[in-house]
Design an enzyme around this catalytic site. Structure first.
Site, PDB file in Angstrom:
ATOM      1  CG  HIS A   1      17.026  29.549  26.546  1.00 19.97           C
ATOM      2  ND1 HIS A   1      18.346  29.358  26.233  1.00 19.97           N
ATOM      3  CD2 HIS A   1      17.016  30.208  27.726  1.00 19.97           C
ATOM      4  CE1 HIS A   1      19.109  29.850  27.188  1.00 19.97           C
ATOM      5  NE2 HIS A   1      18.323  30.365  28.112  1.00 19.97           N
TER       6      HIS A   1
ATOM      7  CG  ASP B   1      16.151  32.740  30.015  1.00 18.61           C
ATOM      8  OD1 ASP B   1      15.959  31.680  30.621  1.00 18.61           O
ATOM      9  OD2 ASP B   1      17.266  33.097  29.594  1.00 18.61           O
TER      10      ASP B   1
ATOM     11  CG  ASP C   1      17.695  27.230  29.470  1.00 17.39           C
ATOM     12  OD1 ASP C   1      16.564  27.503  29.924  1.00 17.39           O
ATOM     13  OD2 ASP C   1      18.750  27.558  30.043  1.00 17.39           O
TER      14      ASP C   1
ATOM     15  CG  HIS D   1      21.039  24.389  30.367  1.00 13.54           C
ATOM     16  ND1 HIS D   1      21.688  25.557  30.063  1.00 13.54           N
ATOM     17  CD2 HIS D   1      22.010  23.468  30.620  1.00 13.54           C
ATOM     18  CE1 HIS D   1      23.002  25.357  30.105  1.00 13.54           C
ATOM     19  NE2 HIS D   1      23.215  24.104  30.432  1.00 13.54           N
TER      20      HIS D   1
ATOM     21  CE  LYS E   1      18.611  34.076  26.685  1.00 13.01           C
ATOM     22  NZ  LYS E   1      19.517  34.394  27.775  1.00 13.01           N
TER      23      LYS E   1
ATOM     24  CD1 TRP F   1      23.109  30.759  25.195  1.00 14.02           C
ATOM     25  CD2 TRP F   1      24.338  31.811  26.742  1.00 14.02           C
ATOM     26  NE1 TRP F   1      22.589  32.021  25.360  1.00 14.02           N
ATOM     27  CE2 TRP F   1      23.323  32.683  26.311  1.00 14.02           C
ATOM     28  CE3 TRP F   1      25.247  32.252  27.697  1.00 14.02           C
ATOM     29  CZ2 TRP F   1      23.180  33.985  26.813  1.00 14.02           C
ATOM     30  CZ3 TRP F   1      25.115  33.534  28.198  1.00 14.02           C
ATOM     31  CH2 TRP F   1      24.088  34.392  27.760  1.00 14.02           C
TER      32      TRP F   1
ATOM     33  CG  ASP G   1      17.917  31.479  34.129  1.00 15.09           C
ATOM     34  OD1 ASP G   1      18.072  30.310  33.766  1.00 15.09           O
ATOM     35  OD2 ASP G   1      18.097  32.463  33.367  1.00 15.09           O
TER      36      ASP G   1
ATOM     37  CG  ASP H   1      21.053  27.638  33.143  1.00 12.69           C
ATOM     38  OD1 ASP H   1      21.568  28.349  34.030  1.00 12.69           O
ATOM     39  OD2 ASP H   1      20.965  27.989  31.949  1.00 12.69           O
TER      40      ASP H   1
ATOM     41  CD  GLU I   1      21.759  27.202  27.004  1.00 11.49           C
ATOM     42  OE1 GLU I   1      22.959  27.313  27.320  1.00 11.49           O
ATOM     43  OE2 GLU I   1      20.822  27.378  27.803  1.00 11.49           O
TER      44      GLU I   1
HETATM   45  C1  RNT Z   1      21.718  31.799  29.288  1.00 14.99           C
HETATM   46  C2  RNT Z   1      21.891  30.324  29.175  1.00 14.99           C
HETATM   47  C3  RNT Z   1      23.156  29.766  29.755  1.00 14.99           C
HETATM   48  C4  RNT Z   1      23.520  30.353  31.085  1.00 14.99           C
HETATM   49  C5  RNT Z   1      24.644  29.633  31.805  1.00 14.99           C
HETATM   50  C6  RNT Z   1      25.249  30.472  32.867  1.00 14.99           C
HETATM   51  O1  RNT Z   1      20.488  32.219  28.897  1.00 14.99           O
HETATM   52  O2  RNT Z   1      20.791  29.670  29.732  1.00 14.99           O
HETATM   53  O3  RNT Z   1      23.060  28.392  29.809  1.00 14.99           O
HETATM   54  O4  RNT Z   1      22.432  30.405  31.947  1.00 14.99           O
HETATM   55  O5  RNT Z   1      25.559  29.156  30.914  1.00 14.99           O
HETATM   56 ZN    ZN Z   2      20.900  27.530  29.855  1.00 15.51          ZN
END
Ligand code: RNT
Ligand code: ZN
Length: 422
Positions: free
Chosen positions: A264, A296, A261, A288, A230, A187, A298, A328, A228
């Site tokens: 994302h 995003d 993810d 993820h 986004k 990523w 998290d 994640d 990955e």
């Molecule tokens: C960031 C991505 C990535 C990170 C990690 C730390 O937007 O989701 O995967 O969260 O690699």
């Molecule tokens: Zn991620």
């Protein structure tokens, strides 16, 4: 004969309930046990790592909160991981970032070697865990302008290419040492805050850089590459080089894994609907699992509708074997170990509930066009006695039942976390 415990009694009734739908709960739990979920090391220390623990987190991702007790070194982080893992049933892996290296002097990112992660490998081997890996293309002076693999400066770009190549060697070493293939996820934060003139050029540059990164063939017995996408990041609101279409095309044409993810995409897009689409064109997916809240963000993974929908898709579509599940998120506002335990238990709970669906009946109802029956079955399953199966699962795998794990986390907080520097 000894008295059955309330948990066993409830389980026996539940077992009969599911058997009426042709579901063998013991077989389900054996299958469930074997599905590995990769726990992300970075929830334990707010994505800081040990390269430069005072460094700032950059790359458009953000941790908020300052709950006391963050792990300050790898031994602390391993102790915290052990504590969390002792409270989580089922097969587990650990997902590491390059930032979590252990070295007695500064090692540049393009010079990392397997030996800088040997203590992690030894730790994982003792516990029978698999390891996964990630190059860290953020929180570094050379990523300060939100460009890494797509950087217009050939020297800086090469630095990140070399970091990713070195990371593949680490990942391969994980796979070889542990006998379980490591998934290495790339990523990058590359993007721009405001409207660029040129969207094409950086994507072409990224494609070429990635091709260079993965040029050397490594056996999938040891290592997989994943990419990955986004939608946006903080400071990359107008343009993200590695968008969904970019990596979808990349994974499909290069044969890498595609990482999806949950945070994302546009807020009304869901990963659960994407799985069956991308699997028509890519062999393997890395998830993820995360929880976006308005962006995003998290947040800790909850037992919510989208988590269940993801699990349902994997089970119904027989996609589990082609999917690597990783979590994640990073929440520094609550006890970090509790955050891990909640998310990891939820992931497995959702998989279990998906495996207990009356699949044959649902399939038949759908095939015959009886959509009212399909709806009724879906709704009834929401309150079927799957909770009793979960409790029995936890008890039989020697992890605490219900919220009993929380007292253990609180005791650890009092005895260990609270004594760390704040
Ligand atoms: C960031 C991505 C990535 C990170 C990690 C730390 O937007 O989701 O995967 O969260 O690699
Ligand atoms: Zn991620």
């Amino acid at each position: 004969m000894s008295e059955q415990s309330p948990i066993t009694k409830a389980y026996e009734l539940a077992r009969e309930h599911f058997a009426r739908d042709g579901i063998d709960t013991e077989a389900v739990l054996a299958k469930l046990d074997a599905v590995p979920v990769s726990m992300h090391c970075w929830q334990g220390d707010d994505v800081k790592g040990f390269e430069n623990p005072d460094g700032e987190l950059t790359g458009g991702i953000q941790v908020s909160g300052n709950y006391p007790g963050r792990a300050r070194n790898a031994d602390q982080l391993r102790a915290d991981l052990d504590k969390a893992m002792s409270l989580i049933p089922g097969a587990k892996r650990l997902n590491l970032h390059a930032l979590y290296l252990e070295a007695d002097r500064k090692v540049e990112r393009d010079a990392i070697e397997p030996r800088h992660f040997q203590r992690w490998v030894d730790w994982a081997k003792e516990r029978g865990l698999g390891l996964d890996f990630n190059p860290s293309c953020f929180s570094h002076p050379k990523s300060a302008d939100n460009r890494t693999l797509s950087h217009p400066d050939a020297g800086i770009r090469q630095f990140w290419i070399d970091h990713c190549k070195a990371s593949r060697k680490v990942s391969e070493h994980f796979g070889r040492s542990l006998g379980k293939a490591s998934v290495m996820n790339i990523w990058i934060p590359d993007g721009s805050k405001d409207y660029p003139f040129d969207r094409y050029g950086p994507r072409e540059t990224l494609k070429d850089a990635l091709d260079e990164v993965i040029a050397e063939k490594i056996s999938t017995a040891f290592h997989y590459d994943a990419v990955e996408s986004k939608l946006f990041g903080i400071g990359a609101e107008a343009y993200t080089v590695g968008s969904n279409e970019f990596y979808m095309g990349y994974a499909a044409t290069r044969g890498t894994m595609l990482c999806l993810d949950a945070g994302h995409f546009h807020p009304t897009e869901v990963v659960s609907d994407k799985l069956s689409a991308v699997f028509q064109f890519v062999d393997r997916v890395l998830l993820h699992v995360s929880r976006p809240m308005r962006w995003d963000s998290d947040h800790v993974v909850l037992f919510d509708d989208e988590l269940q929908a993801i699990a349902n898709e994997l089970v119904r579509g027989k996609m589990l074997d082609r999917t690597a599940i990783g979590l994640d998120y990073f929440d520094a506002s609550i006890n970090r170990i509790a955050a891990w335990v909640i998310g990891m238990r939820n992931m497995r709970k959702a998989l279990m509930k998906a495996m207990l669906e009356p699949a044959a009946k649902l399939k038949a109802a759908e095939a015959s066009g009886d959509y009212a029956l399909r709806m009724a079955l879906f709704e009834e399953h929401k309150t079927s006695p799957w909770g009793a199966v979960w409790d029995h699962y936890c008890e039989s795998r020697n992890v605490p039942v219900g919220a009993a794990w929380f007292d253990i986390v609180k005791a650890y907080e009092r005895d260990v976390l609270a004594k760390r520097e704040s």
